[in-house]
Design a protein around this motif. Structure first.
Motif, PDB file in Angstrom:
ATOM      1  N   ILE A 154       0.857  -1.203   0.000  1.00  0.00           N
ATOM      2  CA  ILE A 154       0.000   0.000   0.000  1.00  0.00           C
ATOM      3  C   ILE A 154       0.882   1.237   0.000  1.00  0.00           C
ATOM      4  CG2 ILE A 154      -1.763   1.331   1.222  1.00  0.00           C
ATOM      5  CD1 ILE A 154      -2.712  -1.159   2.581  1.00  0.00           C
ATOM      6  N   ASP A 155       0.561   2.182  -0.881  1.00  0.00           N
ATOM      7  CA  ASP A 155       1.281   3.453  -0.880  1.00  0.00           C
ATOM      8  C   ASP A 155       0.254   4.565  -0.644  1.00  0.00           C
ATOM      9  OD1 ASP A 155       3.500   5.164  -1.185  1.00  0.00           O
ATOM     10  OD2 ASP A 155       2.896   5.563  -3.245  1.00  0.00           O
ATOM     11  N   SER A 156      -0.093   5.322  -1.690  1.00  0.00           N
ATOM     12  CA  SER A 156      -1.090   6.386  -1.533  1.00  0.00           C
ATOM     13  C   SER A 156      -2.480   5.804  -1.707  1.00  0.00           C
ATOM     14  CB  SER A 156      -0.881   7.464  -2.592  1.00  0.00           C
ATOM     15  OG  SER A 156       0.342   8.094  -2.350  1.00  0.00           O
ATOM     16  N   VAL A 157      -3.394   6.256  -0.854  1.00  0.00           N
ATOM     17  CA  VAL A 157      -4.767   5.756  -0.968  1.00  0.00           C
ATOM     18  C   VAL A 157      -5.747   6.917  -1.015  1.00  0.00           C
ATOM     19  CG1 VAL A 157      -4.258   3.604   0.254  1.00  0.00           C
ATOM     20  CG2 VAL A 157      -5.104   5.573   1.545  1.00  0.00           C
ATOM     21  N   GLN A 158      -6.885   6.642  -1.604  1.00  0.00           N
ATOM     22  CA  GLN A 158      -8.016   7.578  -1.551  1.00  0.00           C
ATOM     23  C   GLN A 158      -9.143   6.830  -0.862  1.00  0.00           C
ATOM     24  OE1 GLN A 158      -8.801   8.812  -5.575  1.00  0.00           O
ATOM     25  NE2 GLN A 158      -6.645   9.311  -5.890  1.00  0.00           N
ATOM     26  N   ILE A 159      -9.439   7.250   0.341  1.00  0.00           N
ATOM     27  CA  ILE A 159     -10.490   6.552   1.089  1.00  0.00           C
ATOM     28  C   ILE A 159     -11.851   6.982   0.558  1.00  0.00           C
ATOM     29  CG2 ILE A 159     -11.525   6.233   3.386  1.00  0.00           C
ATOM     30  CD1 ILE A 159      -8.733   6.598   4.576  1.00  0.00           C
ATOM     31  N   ALA A 160     -12.659   5.992   0.210  1.00  0.00           N
ATOM     32  CA  ALA A 160     -14.024   6.275  -0.260  1.00  0.00           C
ATOM     33  C   ALA A 160     -15.005   6.207   0.899  1.00  0.00           C
ATOM     34  CB  ALA A 160     -14.436   5.263  -1.327  1.00  0.00           C
ATOM     35  N   ASP A 161     -14.701   5.351   1.885  1.00  0.00           N
ATOM     36  CA  ASP A 161     -15.569   5.213   3.053  1.00  0.00           C
ATOM     37  C   ASP A 161     -14.821   4.505   4.157  1.00  0.00           C
ATOM     38  OD1 ASP A 161     -18.221   6.232   2.914  1.00  0.00           O
ATOM     39  OD2 ASP A 161     -18.606   4.819   1.265  1.00  0.00           O
ATOM     40  N   GLU A 162     -15.004   4.997   5.373  1.00  0.00           N
ATOM     41  CA  GLU A 162     -14.564   4.217   6.532  1.00  0.00           C
ATOM     42  C   GLU A 162     -15.810   3.473   7.009  1.00  0.00           C
ATOM     43  OE1 GLU A 162     -12.425   6.276   9.822  1.00  0.00           O
ATOM     44  OE2 GLU A 162     -13.701   5.037  11.110  1.00  0.00           O
ATOM     45  N   TRP A 245     -14.272  15.629   0.555  1.00  0.00           N
ATOM     46  CA  TRP A 245     -13.790  16.752  -0.251  1.00  0.00           C
ATOM     47  C   TRP A 245     -14.892  17.059  -1.290  1.00  0.00           C
ATOM     48  CZ3 TRP A 245      -8.594  18.896  -0.566  1.00  0.00           C
ATOM     49  CH2 TRP A 245      -7.687  18.344   0.336  1.00  0.00           C
ATOM     50  N   ALA A 246     -14.775  18.208  -1.940  1.00  0.00           N
ATOM     51  CA  ALA A 246     -15.783  18.590  -2.944  1.00  0.00           C
ATOM     52  C   ALA A 246     -15.846  17.555  -4.070  1.00  0.00           C
ATOM     53  CB  ALA A 246     -15.450  19.968  -3.513  1.00  0.00           C
ATOM     54  N   ASN A 247     -14.724  16.871  -4.333  1.00  0.00           N
ATOM     55  CA  ASN A 247     -14.714  15.889  -5.428  1.00  0.00           C
ATOM     56  C   ASN A 247     -15.184  14.499  -4.990  1.00  0.00           C
ATOM     57  OD1 ASN A 247     -12.634  14.861  -3.943  1.00  0.00           O
ATOM     58  ND2 ASN A 247     -11.022  15.278  -5.439  1.00  0.00           N
ATOM     59  N   GLY A 248     -15.606  14.387  -3.745  1.00  0.00           N
ATOM     60  CA  GLY A 248     -16.158  13.121  -3.288  1.00  0.00           C
ATOM     61  C   GLY A 248     -15.192  12.229  -2.550  1.00  0.00           C
ATOM     62  N   VAL A 249     -13.886  12.445  -2.734  1.00  0.00           N
ATOM     63  CA  VAL A 249     -12.908  11.645  -1.978  1.00  0.00           C
ATOM     64  C   VAL A 249     -13.072  11.989  -0.500  1.00  0.00           C
ATOM     65  CG1 VAL A 249     -10.435  11.261  -1.578  1.00  0.00           C
ATOM     66  CG2 VAL A 249     -11.290  11.614  -3.899  1.00  0.00           C
ATOM     67  N   LYS A 250     -12.959  10.973   0.350  1.00  0.00           N
ATOM     68  CA  LYS A 250     -13.108  11.272   1.778  1.00  0.00           C
ATOM     69  C   LYS A 250     -11.755  11.688   2.377  1.00  0.00           C
ATOM     70  CE  LYS A 250     -17.545  10.222   2.016  1.00  0.00           C
ATOM     71  NZ  LYS A 250     -18.070   8.889   2.100  1.00  0.00           N
ATOM     72  N   VAL A 251     -10.731  10.882   2.087  1.00  0.00           N
ATOM     73  CA  VAL A 251      -9.416  11.178   2.680  1.00  0.00           C
ATOM     74  C   VAL A 251      -8.321  10.778   1.696  1.00  0.00           C
ATOM     75  CG1 VAL A 251      -7.788  10.518   4.519  1.00  0.00           C
ATOM     76  CG2 VAL A 251     -10.207  10.822   5.067  1.00  0.00           C
ATOM     77  N   TYR A 252      -7.340  11.646   1.551  1.00  0.00           N
ATOM     78  CA  TYR A 252      -6.101  11.292   0.848  1.00  0.00           C
ATOM     79  C   TYR A 252      -5.063  10.928   1.904  1.00  0.00           C
ATOM     80  CZ  TYR A 252      -8.026  13.617  -3.303  1.00  0.00           C
ATOM     81  OH  TYR A 252      -8.807  13.976  -4.369  1.00  0.00           O
ATOM     82  N   ALA A 253      -4.449   9.767   1.765  1.00  0.00           N
ATOM     83  CA  ALA A 253      -3.448   9.364   2.762  1.00  0.00           C
ATOM     84  C   ALA A 253      -2.372   8.526   2.093  1.00  0.00           C
ATOM     85  CB  ALA A 253      -4.104   8.568   3.882  1.00  0.00           C
ATOM     86  N   LYS A 254      -1.265   8.379   2.801  1.00  0.00           N
ATOM     87  CA  LYS A 254      -0.143   7.599   2.274  1.00  0.00           C
ATOM     88  C   LYS A 254       0.401   6.779   3.436  1.00  0.00           C
ATOM     89  CE  LYS A 254       4.299   8.800   0.051  1.00  0.00           C
ATOM     90  NZ  LYS A 254       4.606   7.697  -0.752  1.00  0.00           N
TER      91      LYS A 254
END
Ligand code: NOJ
Length: 680
Positions: A154-162, A245-254
């Protein structure tokens, strides 16, 4: 030059704590699918289990189920979801028992006593990705969070839902506010309904169970992540819903990264919710090496005048923030021992519709009738703190671009406290205050302020999650329906029950800049809208509502020659100890708090629209001392609607065996100041 803050290596401190106090147990070989821990006093139990590959947790108090087995996991936009096909590959247990000190607060010292369960999970198939879940079980509740360790998979992720679920054994009643529908910074009324009548709600959300328990779900240490709301799935279940975020992504993480702690306070009495220290214990220790400049402060301000339309923020004949007015406020503060003066509307950008988009604001250019340097010079001669003001109207980027210069200017002029504001539905036209975007922005402001030795009072914030432990320059926040609504809100203002709900809901997220202190109830900005309390209740709110930057909000002229003002002059805003003496959410609450600096105690007792008699047992006082009690209570005719003014001030000698009977008027309250009587 900004003064650097020394960032202490928190992980090292925590490791040392466990070496000193911890008992560590590592279980790796047996590949269990279930593991439990108890709270240090044995009253709470947490069980982690993996059922058909799905990670789950269950939580109970004695024989009462608090959370039934509830699933954990994530959906992603750019990689496969991580909510099934797991097995446990490691389990570690540790205990901690330590005491830490606060620089100010509701308690001088806090005990962090917990048992910890650290579970390492790995997917059985696919890329065999890793995820850990950490549980800390205290006597007052549970905190847990996810950790994504560094790994090749796993490197960079875009969380859609927790996918953290909270499943109750039945449908409870819940005190809640809606998410983003009335407004986007938590300024709605709390209402109490069955879970089934809610939709998506903010945290803290406070539950009353049929077993007689009180539960509060919230989060701790919200760092570079989206704020958690709760989406109702069934009448006994919520699932975490992260603010996007406005674009729908919940969280950007790495990876490696951790989520905030999901917290559940469990209490047998509503009163015990208030004194829980779970949230603070789940934040990192202070990272500011020298905190000597961080000082709790009571303040007045060029502020209520704007809300009453006596003054304007913008230029014109009624401009409030003039050098002349500021000096008069400074004189008043100095004469009455009030520490600070807030000055709003001093800088360019307020003319016209200042709420539109905020890009007209300059945080360095003063209006021509306000001489910042001269006002600060004058304040220094009177030993009065100026509290600066940065209203952004939500233009976060515009503010960030000026941040260094703006704080440098204040620092140069000796200002070390700033109120910030974000009046706008969105930040920068499209992002929520409580999405990851907002969380990052507010953190940047707090950290930059710390570099300039500036304390922050943040209005229209992301909700508090205990960050004041790590950054004690975050003094207080709004994030609740404050007293300003009593000037101009078309709904008539805050009803009397409002402040009997806030200690058990909003205030579980931290200090609240509610701005009590109204002495004159005879203004009228909107017909029928007015502060709906008695005068005595306004005094009591200084004890009930914790804010280490605490405003006495009325116009100075309304305090002149008022005996009740003596209480406001004396009452502190930082407390060595806090006790909730009696409480029923939405009905009444009485609190006793001990002065941070001496042996005085204060009591505040408030009621909703019902009159009631309250007995205050003084067993919190030192058993070997006698005290003078100065009591400010509602007069016989006092009534929040018809006659808020009658106030009786009396005094008597008491000790820890005494009981004081208070008659609270409808919408009323009482405030008491206890001073040890010298026996020499
Ligand atoms: C809203 C804040 O809550 C209030 O205290 C302030 O006076 C105005 N914004 C202007 O910044």
């Amino acid at each position: 030059m900004p003064l650097g803050i020394k960032i202490i290596d928190v992980r090292k401190i925590i490791r040392n704590i466990f070496v000193l106090f911890g008992v560590s147990l590592l279980i790796t070989s047996c590949n269990p699918s279930e593991e439990s821990i108890s709270s240090p006093d044995g009253s709470l139990k947490l069980t982690f289990l993996v059922e058909e590959g799905v990670p789950m947790y269950a939580f109970s108090k004695g024989d009462s189920e608090v959370i039934q087995p509830s699933s954990l996991g994530f959906k992603f936009l750019n990689i496969p979801d991580m909510n099934a096909d797991f097995e446990i590959i490691g389990i570690h247990k540790k205990s901690a028992n330590l005491v830490w000190e606060q620089p100010y607060g509701e308690f001088k010292t806090i005990t962090d006593k917990h048992n910890k369960l650290f579970v390492e999970l790995q997917e059985k198939g696919g890329k065999k990705r890793l995820m850990n879940v950490v549980f800390k079980l205290f006597n007052d509740g549970l905190g847990f969070r996810y950790e994504f360790p560094k790994q090749e998979q796993i490197d960079s992720v875009q969380i859609a839902d927790e996918l953290t679920a909270f499943t109750f054994p039945e449908e409870h009643e819940v005190w809640w506010t809606p998410v983003h529908s009335d407004n986007s910074y938590y300024e709605s009324f709390y209402q109490k309904t069955p879970i089934g009548d809610t939709d998506t709600i903010n945290t803290p959300a406070t539950f009353e169970t049929k077993d007689g328990l009180y539960l509060a779900i919230h989060e701790a240490n919200l760092t570079d992540y989206a704020s958690m709301t709760l989406r109702k799935v069934k009448s006994n279940q919520y699932v975490s819903e992260l603010v996007p975020w406005a674009n729908g992504v919940k969280v950007y993480a790495k990876a490696p990264f951790v989520t905030p702690w999901r917290t559940i306070i469990v209490a047998e009495k509503a009163a015990d919710l208030v004194t829980s220290t779970l949230m603070l214990n789940l934040n990192e220790p202070c990272v500011i090496a020298d905190v000597s400049w961080i000082e709790p402060s009571k303040y007045i301000g060029i502020w209520w005048g704007m809300h009453l339309e006596k003054y304007t923020w913008g230029q014109g004949p009624k401009h409030g923030a003039t050098t002349k007015n500021a000096k008069e406020y400074i004189d008043f503060a100095a004469q009455n021992g009030i520490d600070g003066v807030l000055i709003e509307g001093w800088n360019e950008g307020w003319d016209g519709d200042w709420t539109a988009n905020g890009t007209a604001f300059s945080f360095t250019q003063a209006y021509p009738d306000f001489d910042l340097e001269e006002v600060c010079r004058y304040a220094a001669t009177k030993n009065v703190r100026i509290i600066g003001h940065h209203e952004t109207a939500g233009a976060a980027k515009h503010y960030e671009n000026q941040l260094e210069e703006a704080f440098a200017l204040y620092q140069k002029n000796g200002i070390n406290a700033v109120k910030t504001g974000y009046v706008n539905k969105f930040l920068d036209g499209k992002e929520w205050h409580d999405g990851q975007y907002g969380v990052r922005h507010y953190r940047k402001v707090i950290e930059t302020a710390a570099n300039y030795q500036i304390m922050i009072d943040n209005h229209e914030p992301v909700k508090g999650t205990g960050l004041q432990r790590t950054y004690p320059n975050l003094m207080t926040q709004e994030g609740g329906r404050g007293q300003e609504y009593d000037a101009w809100s078309a709904d008539g203002g805050n009803p009397p029950e409002h402040t009997t709900i806030m200690p058990f809901t909003r205030m579980l997220s931290g200090p609240f800049d509610f701005t009590p202190g109204t002495f004159n109830f005879d203004y009228q900005v909107i017909e029928g809208t007015r502060v709906q309390t008695t005068l005595a209740k306004q005094l009591a709110l200084f004890v009930v509502i914790y804010s280490p930057q605490q405003m006495a909000s009325d116009l100075p002229e309304n305090y002149v020659d008022k005996p009740a003002f003596e209480f406001l002059k004396k009452v502190p805003c930082s407390w060595a100890d806090t006790k909730v003496l009696n409480a029923e959410i939405g009905q009444y609450v009485s609190m006793a708090r001990k002065d941070w600096n001496n042996d005085d105690w204060y009591v505040g007792s408030i009621t909703n629209k019902e009159a009631r008699q309250i007995e205050i047992q003084l067993s919190f006082l030192d058993a070997d001392k006698k005290y003078k009690a100065e009591i400010y209570s509602d007069g016989a005719e006092a009534h929040y609607r018809t006659n808020p003014y009658p106030l009786v001030i009396s005094s008597k000698e008491v000790d820890s065996n005494s009981v004081i009977k208070l008659n609270l008027a409808p919408g009323g309250g009482a405030a008491i100041h206890f001073t040890p009587v010298s026996t020499e």
